[in-house]
Design an enzyme around this catalytic site. Structure first.
Site, PDB file in Angstrom:
ATOM      1  N   HIS A 191      12.597  23.322  11.385  1.00  0.00           N
ATOM      2  CA  HIS A 191      13.715  23.981  12.069  1.00  0.00           C
ATOM      3  C   HIS A 191      14.327  25.091  11.220  1.00  0.00           C
ATOM      4  CE1 HIS A 191      18.085  23.749  13.588  1.00  0.00           C
ATOM      5  NE2 HIS A 191      17.399  24.584  14.339  1.00  0.00           N
ATOM      6  N   GLU A 200      15.046  22.926   7.987  1.00  0.00           N
ATOM      7  CA  GLU A 200      15.080  21.460   8.062  1.00  0.00           C
ATOM      8  C   GLU A 200      13.689  20.956   8.461  1.00  0.00           C
ATOM      9  OE1 GLU A 200      19.677  20.488   9.329  1.00  0.00           O
ATOM     10  OE2 GLU A 200      18.294  21.049  10.934  1.00  0.00           O
ATOM     11  N   ASN A 251      23.303  21.486  12.080  1.00  0.00           N
ATOM     12  CA  ASN A 251      24.015  21.701  13.341  1.00  0.00           C
ATOM     13  C   ASN A 251      25.112  20.667  13.583  1.00  0.00           C
ATOM     14  OD1 ASN A 251      22.894  24.081  14.151  1.00  0.00           O
ATOM     15  ND2 ASN A 251      21.288  23.150  15.389  1.00  0.00           N
TER      16      ASN A 251
HETATM   17  N1  CAA Z   1      17.940  39.630  11.797  1.00  0.00           N
HETATM   18  C1  CAA Z   1      17.398  39.863  10.590  1.00  0.00           C
HETATM   19  N2  CAA Z   1      18.123  40.280   9.543  1.00  0.00           N
HETATM   20  C2  CAA Z   1      19.436  40.473   9.721  1.00  0.00           C
HETATM   21  C3  CAA Z   1      20.066  40.250  10.965  1.00  0.00           C
HETATM   22  C4  CAA Z   1      19.256  39.801  12.042  1.00  0.00           C
HETATM   23  N3  CAA Z   1      19.735  39.543  13.254  1.00  0.00           N
HETATM   24  N4  CAA Z   1      21.377  40.525  10.850  1.00  0.00           N
HETATM   25  C5  CAA Z   1      21.566  40.917   9.580  1.00  0.00           C
HETATM   26  N5  CAA Z   1      20.396  40.874   8.904  1.00  0.00           N
HETATM   27  C6  CAA Z   1      20.172  41.175   7.506  1.00  0.00           C
HETATM   28  C7  CAA Z   1      20.543  42.600   7.200  1.00  0.00           C
HETATM   29  O1  CAA Z   1      19.445  43.470   7.392  1.00  0.00           O
HETATM   30  C8  CAA Z   1      20.975  42.514   5.746  1.00  0.00           C
HETATM   31  O2  CAA Z   1      19.854  42.568   4.925  1.00  0.00           O
HETATM   32  P1  CAA Z   1      19.990  43.154   3.420  1.00  0.00           P
HETATM   33  O3  CAA Z   1      20.871  42.203   2.675  1.00  0.00           O
HETATM   34  O4  CAA Z   1      18.571  43.132   2.956  1.00  0.00           O
HETATM   35  O5  CAA Z   1      20.578  44.494   3.549  1.00  0.00           O
HETATM   36  C9  CAA Z   1      21.550  41.104   5.608  1.00  0.00           C
HETATM   37  O6  CAA Z   1      21.057  40.362   6.722  1.00  0.00           O
HETATM   38  C10 CAA Z   1      23.049  41.151   5.647  1.00  0.00           C
HETATM   39  O7  CAA Z   1      23.412  41.824   6.859  1.00  0.00           O
HETATM   40  P2  CAA Z   1      24.714  42.724   7.044  1.00  0.00           P
HETATM   41  O8  CAA Z   1      25.081  43.318   5.716  1.00  0.00           O
HETATM   42  O9  CAA Z   1      24.492  43.643   8.208  1.00  0.00           O
HETATM   43  O10 CAA Z   1      25.793  41.744   7.572  1.00  0.00           O
HETATM   44  P3  CAA Z   1      26.341  40.418   6.955  1.00  0.00           P
HETATM   45  O11 CAA Z   1      26.469  40.503   5.454  1.00  0.00           O
HETATM   46  O12 CAA Z   1      27.522  40.113   7.792  1.00  0.00           O
HETATM   47  O13 CAA Z   1      25.202  39.337   7.249  1.00  0.00           O
HETATM   48  C11 CAA Z   1      24.402  37.573   8.542  1.00  0.00           C
HETATM   49  C12 CAA Z   1      24.785  39.035   8.527  1.00  0.00           C
HETATM   50  C13 CAA Z   1      23.191  37.338   7.637  1.00  0.00           C
HETATM   51  C14 CAA Z   1      24.015  37.217   9.974  1.00  0.00           C
HETATM   52  C15 CAA Z   1      25.612  36.761   7.984  1.00  0.00           C
HETATM   53  O14 CAA Z   1      26.769  37.132   8.672  1.00  0.00           O
HETATM   54  C16 CAA Z   1      25.438  35.274   8.110  1.00  0.00           C
HETATM   55  O15 CAA Z   1      24.834  34.637   7.253  1.00  0.00           O
HETATM   56  N6  CAA Z   1      26.032  34.695   9.161  1.00  0.00           N
HETATM   57  C17 CAA Z   1      25.949  33.250   9.416  1.00  0.00           C
HETATM   58  C18 CAA Z   1      24.671  32.966  10.144  1.00  0.00           C
HETATM   59  C19 CAA Z   1      24.519  31.508  10.389  1.00  0.00           C
HETATM   60  O16 CAA Z   1      25.368  30.670  10.099  1.00  0.00           O
HETATM   61  N7  CAA Z   1      23.360  31.147  10.953  1.00  0.00           N
HETATM   62  C20 CAA Z   1      23.077  29.776  11.344  1.00  0.00           C
HETATM   63  C21 CAA Z   1      23.219  29.725  12.806  1.00  0.00           C
HETATM   64  S1  CAA Z   1      23.023  28.094  13.432  1.00  0.00           S
HETATM   65  C22 CAA Z   1      21.417  28.048  13.913  1.00  0.00           C
HETATM   66  O17 CAA Z   1      20.656  28.946  13.808  1.00  0.00           O
HETATM   67  C23 CAA Z   1      21.044  26.706  14.385  1.00  0.00           C
HETATM   68  C24 CAA Z   1      20.323  26.579  15.624  1.00  0.00           C
HETATM   69  O18 CAA Z   1      19.644  25.578  15.732  1.00  0.00           O
HETATM   70  C25 CAA Z   1      20.485  27.484  16.777  1.00  0.00           C
END
Ligand code: CAA
Length: 295
Positions: free
Chosen positions: A148, A160, A199
């Site tokens: 996951h 996971e 989650n």
């Molecule tokens: N896809 C791929 N890469 C992405 C992206 C996306 N959608 N959004 C941002 N990035 C990358 C950027 O290109 C950037 O890369 P570099 O460091 O190499 O430049 C990096 O992530 C950081 O992006 P930003 O500077 O634009 O923005 P940020 O610092 O706010 O980071 C984020 C964006 C990584 C999404 C960050 O906000 C984050 O970690 N958010 C939390 C995400 C989270 O909790 N995810 C878990 C979700 S739960 C889940 O997935 C469970 C499920 O079962 C559904």
């Protein structure tokens, strides 16, 4: 004796499903040096997936995160097909990231099992469907598990690895080793439980955030500010719902309620309303926040 999976025997990987998760997971495998085929029934979804991979990997090269040679050779290792079963014949590891429906996944697992070599692991990226409800559609329940990833898969470090009661130690160890080859941080989950671990933690935070917002204690924007600036989370719970998808958040919760029958597990009324209105977050341009209004 049954062939046991082994990390050194993995060369070719099939990713079934070219949505947001399948697309980025395929790119991760290719960056780690594997030959990857991404499959989907929908040829136009595959075209979008190929473009998205080019764009994302191109950005990694631009930012110097990967060399342009690494990106070019990763792209050259990726292929796309609408014929999952032909691709399964050559796969040493199969990661399913298709739609979250048990009937569809069971059929897929049965067909993939019939096509794949004996040593191949069949893993599902599902966050809601444990592999124990898929394993008996196959002849290899010991080589079936959940692997996951989190959204966005290219960025989030956690993977996971969840075993079902039949999963062999070799399957878990190989899947954990594969996650490490991708540069991820694997978390072994020894027994299936709805939501697995990450989650469940997220759910507790999100439930509280939705209650605070619905009670008018603070706006959703301010609750996000608190999560970011008081707790150091990269995103607040409302921004995260918009990123992952209100539809996903709603359906995950509805699936949990279906499994437990506990009214406390029902999706929050605010989520239900947005789901019914089709406000799914970033993907529809509107969720908690309005993305169309942004420059
Ligand atoms: N896809 C791929 N890469 C992405 C992206 C996306 N959608 N959004 C941002 N990035 C990358 C950027 O290109 C950037 O890369 P570099 O460091 O190499 O430049 C990096 O992530 C950081 O992006 P930003 O500077 O634009 O923005 P940020 O610092 O706010 O980071 C984020 C964006 C990584 C999404 C960050 O906000 C984050 O970690 N958010 C939390 C995400 C989270 O909790 N995810 C878990 C979700 S739960 C889940 O997935 C469970 C499920 O079962 C559904």
């Amino acid at each position: 004796m049954k062939p046991q999976p082994n990390i050194d025997a993995i060369r070719r990987i099939l990713v079934v499903g070219s949505g947001a998760m399948g697309t980025q997971i395929g790119a991760l495998f290719a960056l780690a040096g594997y030959d990857v085929t991404t499959s989907d029934l929908d040829a136009s979804a595959l075209d979008r997936s190929r473009e998205e991979v080019r764009r994302r990997l191109g950005r990694l090269a631009e930012k110097g995160r990967r060399s342009s040679e690494e990106v070019e050779s990763a792209l050259a290792r990726m292929s796309y097909t609408t014929d999952s079963f032909a691709a399964a014949c050559e796969a040493d590891f199969i990661l399913e990231a298709a739609v979250e429906r048990i009937d569809i996944k069971r059929k897929l697992f049965a067909d993939l099992d019939a096509a794949a070599p004996d040593h191949a692991i069949l893993a599902t990226n599902s966050s809601t469907i444990p592999s124990s409800v898929l394993m008996d559609a196959t002849t290899r329940p010991d080589r079936v598990c959940n692997m996951h990833f989190f959204n966005p898969a290219l960025v989030m470090a956690c993977v996971e690895v969840v075993r079902n009661p039949e999963t062999s130690d070799a399957t878990v160890d190989t899947t954990v080793a594969l996650a490490e080859k991708l540069g991820k941080q694997p978390v072994r989950i020894n027994r299936e439980i709805p939501g697995f671990v990450a989650n469940r933690l997220l759910r507790a935070l999100r439930a509280e955030a939705l209650e605070l917002e619905a009670a008018g204690i603070a706006s959703f924007e301010d609750i996000d500010v608190a999560a970011r600036t008081a707790l150091g989370h990269p995103m607040g719970p409302f921004e995260l719902m918009d990123l992952v998808g209100i539809d996903v958040a709603y359906l995950v919760r509805a699936a949990e309620h279906e499994q437990t029958g506990n009214p406390a597990d029902l999706p929050h009324p605010s989520l239900k309303k947005m789901y019914e209105q089709g406000h799914y977050g970033r993907k529809t341009g509107r969720g908690w926040y309005d993305y169309e209004a942004q420059p």
